[in-house]
Write a protein that holds these residues in place. Structure first.
Motif, PDB file in Angstrom:
ATOM      1  N   SER A  97       0.837  -1.202   0.000  1.00  0.00           N
ATOM      2  CA  SER A  97       0.000   0.000   0.000  1.00  0.00           C
ATOM      3  C   SER A  97       0.871   1.250   0.000  1.00  0.00           C
ATOM      4  O   SER A  97       2.049   1.216   0.364  1.00  0.00           O
ATOM      5  N   ASN A  98       0.262   2.356  -0.408  1.00  0.00           N
ATOM      6  CA  ASN A  98       0.951   3.640  -0.342  1.00  0.00           C
ATOM      7  C   ASN A  98       1.158   4.035   1.116  1.00  0.00           C
ATOM      8  O   ASN A  98       0.289   3.805   1.959  1.00  0.00           O
ATOM      9  N   ALA A  99       2.289   4.668   1.394  1.00  0.00           N
ATOM     10  CA  ALA A  99       2.629   5.034   2.766  1.00  0.00           C
ATOM     11  C   ALA A  99       1.637   6.035   3.340  1.00  0.00           C
ATOM     12  O   ALA A  99       1.115   6.885   2.623  1.00  0.00           O
ATOM     13  N   TRP A 100       1.386   5.919   4.617  1.00  0.00           N
ATOM     14  CA  TRP A 100       0.591   6.822   5.441  1.00  0.00           C
ATOM     15  C   TRP A 100      -0.905   6.787   5.119  1.00  0.00           C
ATOM     16  O   TRP A 100      -1.641   7.672   5.508  1.00  0.00           O
ATOM     17  N   THR A 101      -1.354   5.765   4.407  1.00  0.00           N
ATOM     18  CA  THR A 101      -2.783   5.585   4.170  1.00  0.00           C
ATOM     19  C   THR A 101      -3.334   4.618   5.208  1.00  0.00           C
ATOM     20  O   THR A 101      -2.580   3.935   5.909  1.00  0.00           O
ATOM     21  N   LYS A 102      -4.666   4.526   5.297  1.00  0.00           N
ATOM     22  CA  LYS A 102      -5.281   3.592   6.246  1.00  0.00           C
ATOM     23  C   LYS A 102      -4.891   2.157   5.921  1.00  0.00           C
ATOM     24  O   LYS A 102      -4.631   1.354   6.815  1.00  0.00           O
ATOM     25  N   ALA A 103      -4.833   1.845   4.640  1.00  0.00           N
ATOM     26  CA  ALA A 103      -4.453   0.492   4.227  1.00  0.00           C
ATOM     27  C   ALA A 103      -3.016   0.183   4.644  1.00  0.00           C
ATOM     28  O   ALA A 103      -2.708  -0.939   5.068  1.00  0.00           O
TER      29      ALA A 103
END
Length: 189
Positions: A97-103
């Motif tokens: 996942s992309n950094a700093w996202t909820k995922a």
């Protein structure tokens, strides 16, 4: 509005030559007035129209203090994020996942890490959440403090200028009317 300027001290200091020399007036003997901190004496200015009215002499410093406090918290948040990324890099962990996202945060919970690294990661994530709350509280306080400030409201009407930028400009620059042009303002910054 006419202004009376009284020069309290004079000097022939070499520090006054250069850029300052063009801005300073000379008395009839050719002596240059002293500017704060560049020699003995100082400059006293009195307006004939009376003193300018400021809402509170401490409002500017309090606003500046609040803006700088918020910047310190933002710097701390950045440092915690850098430490989290360094920890994951040291453990050779990459997330899909992309950094700093909820995922991404959910993926961090499921990662298999050594016990000590897991504990450090949890501490950093807790600190990150605490700093996020402090930043939002500080931004609410900034909004409350400047709710009735017409200059901040005017600055926010410009494209790309939000609350933080407007309040920071207001706190660091103070009165914009003391600059005759944008060029002077840019030199001040």
């Amino acid at each position: 509005m006419s202004i009376i300027t009284i020069y309290v001290g004079f000097t022939r200091s070499p520090k006054l030559r250069g850029a300052h020399e063009t801005r300073l007036r000379q008395d009839r003997l050719g002596r240059r007035p002293t500017v704060g901190g560049l020699g003995s004496g100082g400059l006293l200015t009195q307006s004939l129209a009376g003193p300018r009215k400021h809402p509170c002499p401490f409002a500017k410093s309090a606003r500046r203090r609040l803006v700088r406090y918020r910047q310190q918290r933002a710097n701390e948040r950045r440092n915690v994020k850098l430490r989290i990324r360094a920890l994951l890099r040291d453990q050779r962990v990459s997330c899909e996942s992309n950094a700093w996202t909820k995922a991404w945060f959910a993926e961090l919970e499921t990662l298999e890490l050594p016990t000590q690294s897991r504990w450090i990661l949890e501490e950093h994530l807790t600190e990150l959440q605490r700093l996020k709350e402090k930043l939002s509280d500080t931004e609410k306080r900034l909004a409350e403090t400047t709710a009735e400030d017409a200059i901040v409201a005017k600055l926010q009407t410009y494209k790309g200028v939000g609350l933080i930028t407007a309040v920071t400009l207001r706190a660091e620059i103070g009165r914009f009317d003391r600059f005759r042009s944008g060029k002077q303002l840019a030199r001040f910054c």
